[in-house]
Design a protein around this motif. Structure first.
Motif, PDB file in Angstrom:
ATOM      1  N   TRP A  32       6.463 -17.331  -1.283  1.00  0.00           N
ATOM      2  CA  TRP A  32       5.649 -17.570  -0.082  1.00  0.00           C
ATOM      3  C   TRP A  32       6.556 -17.640   1.127  1.00  0.00           C
ATOM      4  O   TRP A  32       7.632 -18.207   1.079  1.00  0.00           O
ATOM      5  CB  TRP A  32       4.862 -18.869  -0.208  1.00  0.00           C
ATOM      6  N   GLY A  33       6.124 -17.043   2.205  1.00  0.00           N
ATOM      7  CA  GLY A  33       6.918 -17.026   3.433  1.00  0.00           C
ATOM      8  C   GLY A  33       7.798 -15.800   3.559  1.00  0.00           C
ATOM      9  O   GLY A  33       8.332 -15.527   4.622  1.00  0.00           O
ATOM     10  N   ASP A  34       7.971 -15.058   2.469  1.00  0.00           N
ATOM     11  CA  ASP A  34       8.734 -13.806   2.508  1.00  0.00           C
ATOM     12  C   ASP A  34       7.749 -12.698   2.880  1.00  0.00           C
ATOM     13  O   ASP A  34       6.866 -12.356   2.083  1.00  0.00           O
ATOM     14  CB  ASP A  34       9.357 -13.538   1.143  1.00  0.00           C
ATOM     15  N   PRO A  35       7.885 -12.131   4.090  1.00  0.00           N
ATOM     16  CA  PRO A  35       6.929 -11.111   4.524  1.00  0.00           C
ATOM     17  C   PRO A  35       6.812  -9.925   3.566  1.00  0.00           C
ATOM     18  O   PRO A  35       5.720  -9.388   3.369  1.00  0.00           O
ATOM     19  CB  PRO A  35       7.464 -10.672   5.882  1.00  0.00           C
ATOM     20  N   ALA A  36       7.902  -9.516   2.942  1.00  0.00           N
ATOM     21  CA  ALA A  36       7.858  -8.376   2.012  1.00  0.00           C
ATOM     22  C   ALA A  36       7.019  -8.725   0.775  1.00  0.00           C
ATOM     23  O   ALA A  36       6.238  -7.899   0.291  1.00  0.00           O
ATOM     24  CB  ALA A  36       9.267  -7.964   1.601  1.00  0.00           C
ATOM     25  N   TYR A  37       7.168  -9.944   0.273  1.00  0.00           N
ATOM     26  CA  TYR A  37       6.396 -10.379  -0.897  1.00  0.00           C
ATOM     27  C   TYR A  37       4.904 -10.418  -0.558  1.00  0.00           C
ATOM     28  O   TYR A  37       4.072  -9.859  -1.277  1.00  0.00           O
ATOM     29  CB  TYR A  37       6.872 -11.757  -1.358  1.00  0.00           C
ATOM     30  N   GLU A  38       4.579 -11.042   0.558  1.00  0.00           N
ATOM     31  CA  GLU A  38       3.170 -11.161   0.930  1.00  0.00           C
ATOM     32  C   GLU A  38       2.581  -9.794   1.285  1.00  0.00           C
ATOM     33  O   GLU A  38       1.426  -9.510   0.965  1.00  0.00           O
ATOM     34  CB  GLU A  38       2.994 -12.171   2.052  1.00  0.00           C
ATOM     35  N   LYS A  39       3.379  -8.913   1.888  1.00  0.00           N
ATOM     36  CA  LYS A  39       2.898  -7.565   2.201  1.00  0.00           C
ATOM     37  C   LYS A  39       2.589  -6.810   0.914  1.00  0.00           C
ATOM     38  O   LYS A  39       1.594  -6.078   0.839  1.00  0.00           O
ATOM     39  CB  LYS A  39       3.930  -6.808   3.038  1.00  0.00           C
ATOM     40  N   SER A  40       3.410  -7.001  -0.124  1.00  0.00           N
ATOM     41  CA  SER A  40       3.156  -6.317  -1.392  1.00  0.00           C
ATOM     42  C   SER A  40       1.814  -6.744  -1.992  1.00  0.00           C
ATOM     43  O   SER A  40       1.114  -5.925  -2.601  1.00  0.00           O
ATOM     44  CB  SER A  40       4.292  -6.559  -2.390  1.00  0.00           C
ATOM     45  N   ILE A  41       1.438  -7.987  -1.805  1.00  0.00           N
ATOM     46  CA  ILE A  41       0.143  -8.478  -2.296  1.00  0.00           C
ATOM     47  C   ILE A  41      -0.980  -7.775  -1.535  1.00  0.00           C
ATOM     48  O   ILE A  41      -1.917  -7.235  -2.132  1.00  0.00           O
ATOM     49  CB  ILE A  41       0.037 -10.003  -2.143  1.00  0.00           C
ATOM     50  N   HIS A  42      -0.871  -7.768  -0.201  1.00  0.00           N
ATOM     51  CA  HIS A  42      -1.918  -7.150   0.618  1.00  0.00           C
ATOM     52  C   HIS A  42      -1.978  -5.637   0.398  1.00  0.00           C
ATOM     53  O   HIS A  42      -3.067  -5.054   0.396  1.00  0.00           O
ATOM     54  CB  HIS A  42      -1.719  -7.498   2.093  1.00  0.00           C
ATOM     55  N   ASP A  43      -0.840  -5.007   0.200  1.00  0.00           N
ATOM     56  CA  ASP A  43      -0.832  -3.575  -0.081  1.00  0.00           C
ATOM     57  C   ASP A  43      -1.576  -3.281  -1.383  1.00  0.00           C
ATOM     58  O   ASP A  43      -2.365  -2.339  -1.461  1.00  0.00           O
ATOM     59  CB  ASP A  43       0.602  -3.038  -0.174  1.00  0.00           C
ATOM     60  N   TYR A  44      -1.332  -4.092  -2.405  1.00  0.00           N
ATOM     61  CA  TYR A  44      -1.977  -3.867  -3.696  1.00  0.00           C
ATOM     62  C   TYR A  44      -3.496  -3.981  -3.586  1.00  0.00           C
ATOM     63  O   TYR A  44      -4.240  -3.184  -4.151  1.00  0.00           O
ATOM     64  CB  TYR A  44      -1.454  -4.836  -4.765  1.00  0.00           C
ATOM     65  N   TYR A  45      -3.952  -4.989  -2.865  1.00  0.00           N
ATOM     66  CA  TYR A  45      -5.402  -5.223  -2.736  1.00  0.00           C
ATOM     67  C   TYR A  45      -6.026  -4.470  -1.564  1.00  0.00           C
ATOM     68  O   TYR A  45      -7.222  -4.581  -1.328  1.00  0.00           O
ATOM     69  CB  TYR A  45      -5.689  -6.716  -2.620  1.00  0.00           C
ATOM     70  N   GLN A  46      -5.197  -3.724  -0.835  1.00  0.00           N
ATOM     71  CA  GLN A  46      -5.646  -2.935   0.328  1.00  0.00           C
ATOM     72  C   GLN A  46      -6.409  -3.795   1.327  1.00  0.00           C
ATOM     73  O   GLN A  46      -7.506  -3.448   1.768  1.00  0.00           O
ATOM     74  CB  GLN A  46      -6.481  -1.740  -0.147  1.00  0.00           C
ATOM     75  N   THR A  47      -5.794  -4.917   1.671  1.00  0.00           N
ATOM     76  CA  THR A  47      -6.354  -5.808   2.697  1.00  0.00           C
ATOM     77  C   THR A  47      -5.322  -5.983   3.808  1.00  0.00           C
ATOM     78  O   THR A  47      -4.122  -5.818   3.580  1.00  0.00           O
ATOM     79  CB  THR A  47      -6.703  -7.197   2.127  1.00  0.00           C
ATOM     80  N   SER A  48      -5.785  -6.339   4.972  1.00  0.00           N
ATOM     81  CA  SER A  48      -4.873  -6.647   6.070  1.00  0.00           C
ATOM     82  C   SER A  48      -4.284  -8.025   5.848  1.00  0.00           C
ATOM     83  O   SER A  48      -5.002  -8.936   5.431  1.00  0.00           O
ATOM     84  CB  SER A  48      -5.620  -6.635   7.407  1.00  0.00           C
ATOM     85  N   PRO A  49      -2.989  -8.199   6.112  1.00  0.00           N
ATOM     86  CA  PRO A  49      -2.393  -9.533   5.975  1.00  0.00           C
ATOM     87  C   PRO A  49      -3.141 -10.544   6.855  1.00  0.00           C
ATOM     88  O   PRO A  49      -3.541 -10.224   7.971  1.00  0.00           O
ATOM     89  CB  PRO A  49      -0.950  -9.336   6.459  1.00  0.00           C
ATOM     90  N   TYR A  50      -3.322 -11.728   6.334  1.00  0.00           N
ATOM     91  CA  TYR A  50      -4.083 -12.766   7.037  1.00  0.00           C
ATOM     92  C   TYR A  50      -3.476 -13.105   8.381  1.00  0.00           C
ATOM     93  O   TYR A  50      -4.190 -13.452   9.323  1.00  0.00           O
ATOM     94  CB  TYR A  50      -4.212 -14.035   6.171  1.00  0.00           C
ATOM     95  N   TRP A  51      -2.149 -12.977   8.518  1.00  0.00           N
ATOM     96  CA  TRP A  51      -1.516 -13.385   9.767  1.00  0.00           C
ATOM     97  C   TRP A  51      -1.785 -12.409  10.909  1.00  0.00           C
ATOM     98  O   TRP A  51      -1.609 -12.747  12.057  1.00  0.00           O
ATOM     99  CB  TRP A  51      -0.008 -13.603   9.583  1.00  0.00           C
ATOM    100  N   ILE A  52      -2.239 -11.205  10.598  1.00  0.00           N
ATOM    101  CA  ILE A  52      -2.580 -10.244  11.652  1.00  0.00           C
ATOM    102  C   ILE A  52      -3.816 -10.697  12.400  1.00  0.00           C
ATOM    103  O   ILE A  52      -3.954 -10.491  13.590  1.00  0.00           O
ATOM    104  CB  ILE A  52      -2.768  -8.830  11.070  1.00  0.00           C
ATOM    105  N   ALA A  53      -4.715 -11.383  11.709  1.00  0.00           N
ATOM    106  CA  ALA A  53      -5.967 -11.835  12.335  1.00  0.00           C
ATOM    107  C   ALA A  53      -5.806 -13.153  13.084  1.00  0.00           C
ATOM    108  O   ALA A  53      -6.727 -13.637  13.676  1.00  0.00           O
ATOM    109  CB  ALA A  53      -7.038 -11.984  11.256  1.00  0.00           C
ATOM    110  N   ILE A  54      -4.617 -13.735  13.045  1.00  0.00           N
ATOM    111  CA  ILE A  54      -4.400 -15.045  13.680  1.00  0.00           C
ATOM    112  C   ILE A  54      -4.184 -14.883  15.165  1.00  0.00           C
ATOM    113  O   ILE A  54      -3.580 -14.001  15.639  1.00  0.00           O
ATOM    114  CB  ILE A  54      -3.203 -15.780  13.027  1.00  0.00           C
TER     115      ILE A  54
END
Length: 123
Positions: A101-123
């Motif tokens: 958690w907190g590693d942008p590459a790790y969290e991006k890989s999660i969002h890429d897999y599920y084809q969702t926008s990262p939550y922090w973009i909507a903040i």
């Protein structure tokens, strides 16, 4: 007076924990183990779903972007658009592993897999 833990639009985090997760075919995939909340916005970023194993042995945890889940009132649980095979290939971690958690590459890989926008973009 007992505290209200659910309305037609809101649900307490304590009640989300343990809620079943299904795929669009109606197959039960697992249940919500926990939720991760963004400190700045207060929005739920991820639902952590427990999947697999028997009596907690071999159980894996899947961080599901909150945006990938939809609540289905008929099933009384959350639905994610994945097959069991896709879920088996999804980002996961074990009981004795620490997610990055907190590693942008790790969290991006999660969002890429599920084809969702990262939550922090909507903040």
């Amino acid at each position: 007076m007992e505290a209200l833990d659910e309305t037609t639009a809101l649900i307490s985090a304590g009640k989300v924990k343990g809620t079943d997760v299904y795929n669009t075919n109606g197959d039960r995939l697992g249940e919500i183990y926990d939720v991760m909340i963004d400190k700045k916005s207060g929005k739920i970023a991820y639902a952590i779903m427990s999947f697999g194993g028997f009596l907690s042995i071999g159980e894996r945890y899947h961080p599901l972007p909150w945006a990938s889940l939809k609540y289905d009132t008929r099933q009384g649980g959350y639905v994610v658009g994945l097959t069991i095979e896709q879920l088996e290939k999804a980002p996961t971690y074990g009981r004795d592993e620490t997610p990055k958690w907190g590693d942008p590459a790790y969290e991006k890989s999660i969002h890429d897999y599920y084809q969702t926008s990262p939550y922090w973009i909507a903040i």
